[in-house]
Design a protein around this motif. Structure first.
Motif: not given
Lengths: 156, 224
Positions: A16, A20-21, A23-24, A57, A59-60, A63-64
């Motif tokens: 996750g 998140i990383y 996607s940023w 999004w 990916e984010l 991940g979240l």
């Protein structure tokens, strides 16, 4: 907490955090990400911008969801599908000798590199993605095995 | 299985909503792209360049002789090199949107006062560009507007030579801007495919800041 549950949690957190990383920067700069997707030379022109806008999004949120433990099975399935897609795209270009920046974690293009340098980086990225895919597959398998125990009714 | 699919679909739907909303609310045109892009030949892979990028563009070079020595591989492109050997063997007319040139010829054009177009993203342009270059990034949402402004600029004539450059020998943005220029009727387009890294590697002058603002440094100072 048994060992399998602990392993599933650790994989979820690690995978996750990585998603998140990853996607940023892509969310922050869609033109650069569109440029990277274009460089892969695998996507129809009309889909490049849509992928650049929505893929980060996915990916984010995947991940979240993995980090929060909410909708973990769906998130694990999505990350597995995304990793298969990434490996296929990178692998195909590597095999045909089309040297490109991966854009896996950053959309910022570094200093110019030779084709050999780029192909070397692609090899490393493919191996990294294969490692992540193995982790995602383990997570899916652990959750898959966990599911019957959760849904089995006592006495049935 | 059903639950997994439902969860995945819910995440995709949420990503769709957030992605759309966030993108629509972006105010900076430099960070916006249209939802449906127009890309010509998205599957076409250009042949690899025979000219390698400079190994260490920012490496300090202490004397002019060393500068020449460091630049020798670029100044003498290998034989039978394709797109990059325009100084020695100009590509046949009509092969691309513009004739490709190397860094030394680009510098000659610069000294002759030729107009340069920087096809990189605006953020990179502002970090450093060839002095006087105009900024036209094909990746930004306001490209068409900026292109029209450029075309209608009274100081820009359709027959004047224009040098387009971007990030590196592997960068196609200069070709894509050159295609647009050619489509708009410009006849004398030169593509400096080595781009800014080769220019900086030769310690040619560089200017920083937004378009129209002259905050740059020249010569070796600029390259540092």
């Amino acid at each position: 907490m048994n060992a399998k549950k602990l392993l599933a949690i650790l994989i979820s957190l690690g995978l996750g955090a990585i998603f998140i990383y990853a996607s940023w920067e892509k969310i922050g700069d869609p033109p650069d990400f569109a440029h990277l997707i274009y460089n892969y030379k695998l996507t129809p022109g009309s889909l490049i911008n849509l992928l650049a806008i929505y893929l980060p999004w996915v990916e984010l949120l995947a991940g979240l969801a993995l980090v929060a433990g909410l909708g973990r099975r769906g998130a694990a399935a999505l990350t597995t599908a995304l990793l298969v897609l990434f490996i296929a795209a990178l692998g195909f270009n590597y095999l045909r000798g089309h040297a490109i920046e991966c854009g896996c974690f950053s959309v910022v293009l570094g200093p110019p590199k030779t084709a050999e340098q780029l192909l070397g980086e692609m090899r490393v990225r493919i191996l990294e993605d294969l490692g992540l895919l193995a982790a995602a597959a383990i997570l899916l398998a652990l959750d898959w095995k966990r599911r019957p125990a959760v849904t089995t009714r006592p006495g049935s | 299985m059903k639950r997994m699919i439902l969860e995945a679909l819910a995440l995709l739907a949420l990503a769709g909503l957030l992605g759309t909303g966030f993108h629509l609310l972006r105010r900076d045109p430099k960070l916006r792209i249209p939802f449906i892009g127009k890309y010509e030949r998205p599957f076409e892979v250009l042949p690899p360049s025979k000219v390698t990028p400079p190994k260490a563009p920012a490496q300090p070079v202490s004397s002019s002789k060393e500068v020449e020595a460091a630049a020798a591989p670029e100044a003498a492109p290998p034989q039978a090199s394709g797109a990059q050997s325009s100084q020695a063997q100009p590509p046949p007319a009509g092969e691309g949107p513009g004739r490709e040139i190397l860094v030394d010829q680009a510098f000659e054009e610069f000294q002759n006062g030729t107009l340069f177009i920087d096809a990189r993203r605006t953020k990179h342009y502002e970090e450093g560009h060839i002095p006087g270059a105009r900024s036209l990034s094909i990746w930004e949402a306001d490209f068409d507007e900026r292109f029209d402004n450029f075309r209608n600029d009274p100081g820009v004539a359709i027959e004047m030579p224009i040098v387009v450059y971007c990030m590196s020998v592997n960068c196609e943005d200069s070709h894509r801007v050159a295609e647009r220029l050619k489509g708009a009727g410009f006849q004398n387009i030169l593509v400096f495919r080595g781009g800014l890294p080769e220019w900086v590697g030769k310690k040619h002058p560089v200017e920083t800041g937004p378009e129209g603002a002259k905050k740059g440094a020249g010569g070796e100072e600029g390259a540092k």
